[in-house]
Design a protein around this motif. Structure first.
Motif, PDB file in Angstrom:
ATOM      1  N   LEU A  26       1.193   7.029  -6.575  1.00 15.57           N
ATOM      2  CA  LEU A  26       0.035   7.846  -6.920  1.00 15.57           C
ATOM      3  C   LEU A  26       0.139   9.252  -6.333  1.00 15.57           C
ATOM      4  O   LEU A  26      -0.367  10.214  -6.936  1.00 15.57           O
ATOM      5  CB  LEU A  26      -1.254   7.153  -6.479  1.00 15.57           C
ATOM      6  N   LEU A  27       0.795   9.400  -5.204  1.00 16.67           N
ATOM      7  CA  LEU A  27       1.027  10.730  -4.642  1.00 16.67           C
ATOM      8  C   LEU A  27       1.926  11.544  -5.569  1.00 16.67           C
ATOM      9  O   LEU A  27       1.667  12.725  -5.832  1.00 16.67           O
ATOM     10  CB  LEU A  27       1.650  10.622  -3.250  1.00 16.67           C
TER      11      LEU A  27
ATOM     12  N   VAL B   9      -3.447  -1.791  -5.230  1.00 16.14           N
ATOM     13  CA  VAL B   9      -4.294  -1.044  -4.286  1.00 16.14           C
ATOM     14  C   VAL B   9      -5.103  -2.028  -3.445  1.00 16.14           C
ATOM     15  O   VAL B   9      -5.094  -1.981  -2.214  1.00 16.14           O
ATOM     16  CB  VAL B   9      -5.223  -0.057  -5.033  1.00 16.14           C
TER      17      VAL B   9
ATOM     18  N   SER C 246      -0.191  12.596  -8.443  1.00 13.71           N
ATOM     19  CA  SER C 246      -1.077  13.674  -8.021  1.00 13.71           C
ATOM     20  C   SER C 246      -0.341  15.010  -7.943  1.00 13.71           C
ATOM     21  O   SER C 246      -0.816  16.027  -8.451  1.00 13.71           O
ATOM     22  CB  SER C 246      -1.684  13.328  -6.654  1.00 13.71           C
TER      23      SER C 246
ATOM     24  N   VAL D 236       0.776   4.168  -2.740  1.00 17.02           N
ATOM     25  CA  VAL D 236       0.479   5.539  -2.320  1.00 17.02           C
ATOM     26  C   VAL D 236       1.585   6.490  -2.768  1.00 17.02           C
ATOM     27  O   VAL D 236       1.309   7.577  -3.277  1.00 17.02           O
ATOM     28  CB  VAL D 236       0.249   5.616  -0.796  1.00 17.02           C
TER      29      VAL D 236
ATOM     30  N   LEU E  53     -10.342   4.971  -5.918  1.00 15.62           N
ATOM     31  CA  LEU E  53      -9.144   4.796  -6.743  1.00 15.62           C
ATOM     32  C   LEU E  53      -9.429   3.849  -7.909  1.00 15.62           C
ATOM     33  O   LEU E  53      -8.931   4.065  -9.023  1.00 15.62           O
ATOM     34  CB  LEU E  53      -7.977   4.266  -5.908  1.00 15.62           C
TER      35      LEU E  53
ATOM     36  N   TYR F  50      -8.002   6.535   1.030  1.00 14.89           N
ATOM     37  CA  TYR F  50      -7.372   5.208   1.066  1.00 14.89           C
ATOM     38  C   TYR F  50      -6.431   5.064   2.256  1.00 14.89           C
ATOM     39  O   TYR F  50      -6.371   4.000   2.877  1.00 14.89           O
ATOM     40  CB  TYR F  50      -6.612   4.974  -0.245  1.00 14.89           C
TER      41      TYR F  50
ATOM     42  N   CYS G 141      -8.812  10.890  -3.282  1.00 18.81           N
ATOM     43  CA  CYS G 141      -8.956   9.427  -3.262  1.00 18.81           C
ATOM     44  C   CYS G 141      -7.867   8.785  -2.416  1.00 18.81           C
ATOM     45  O   CYS G 141      -8.126   7.856  -1.644  1.00 18.81           O
ATOM     46  CB  CYS G 141      -8.905   8.870  -4.680  1.00 18.81           C
ATOM     47  N   LEU G 142      -6.640   9.297  -2.553  1.00 15.05           N
ATOM     48  CA  LEU G 142      -5.514   8.755  -1.776  1.00 15.05           C
ATOM     49  C   LEU G 142      -5.685   8.990  -0.286  1.00 15.05           C
ATOM     50  O   LEU G 142      -5.394   8.106   0.519  1.00 15.05           O
ATOM     51  CB  LEU G 142      -4.203   9.392  -2.233  1.00 15.05           C
TER      52      LEU G 142
ATOM     53  N   SER H 290       0.827  -1.207   0.000  1.00 18.73           N
ATOM     54  CA  SER H 290       0.000   0.000   0.000  1.00 18.73           C
ATOM     55  C   SER H 290       0.860   1.255   0.000  1.00 18.73           C
ATOM     56  O   SER H 290       0.558   2.227  -0.694  1.00 18.73           O
ATOM     57  CB  SER H 290      -0.931   0.016   1.216  1.00 18.73           C
TER      58      SER H 290
END
Length: 143
Positions: A36-37, A123, A40, A33, A91, A78, A74-75, A29
């Motif tokens: 995806l961070l 995810v 983002s 993260v 996500l 999560y 979304c993150l 995870s």
């Protein structure tokens, strides 16, 4: 009608997953993260590479920050334990949009179009490893 006597409560309802599984889930995870961070943040910063890539996909570059903020929300959902399942669902929707975009723009299948699906597997896999609630709603079954 279901009687309360027919519902079984076990000690695993509140127990944590095995330590090794929880650690593996946190690592998986965490990596998702971080990836995806980064995605983002570069969308929010609206870097030239993101502007160019989004324009190539047919998106108005003015939407880049919106994409980044939506992904960040979304993150956050999560990462927060109380909303982690909701975050995984959100996500999944976000990543599904990426798959659709890649299909519409005829991107390479294995390397590009399916990449959001690979990400979604991580995810949910990370969440499955670290959360018994997810294991209950998505059990692995023997054939």
């Amino acid at each position: 009608m279901i009687s309360t006597a027919s519902i079984r409560h076990t000690h695993t309802d509140t127990a944590a997953p095995p330590k090794a599984a929880r650690l593996a889930g946190l690592i998986v995870s965490g990596l998702v993260v971080l990836f995806l961070l980064f995605d983002s943040v570069i969308h929010i910063m609206n870097t030239s590479q993101v502007r160019e890539a989004m324009a190539d996909l047919g998106f108005d570059p003015g939407l880049n920050r919106v994409f980044g903020i939506v992904l960040l929300i979304c993150l956050i959902a999560y990462v927060v334990p109380a909303t982690s399942i909701l975050g995984a669902v959100l996500l999944t929707g976000y990543l599904g949009g990426a798959v659709a975009t890649n299909l519409l723009t005829e991107q390479p299948i294995v390397s590009t179009t399916l990449f959001p699906i690979y990400t979604g597997i991580f995810v949910w896999g990370g969440l499955w490893l670290r959360d018994l609630g997810v294991r209950r709603i998505m059990p692995l079954r023997r054939a």
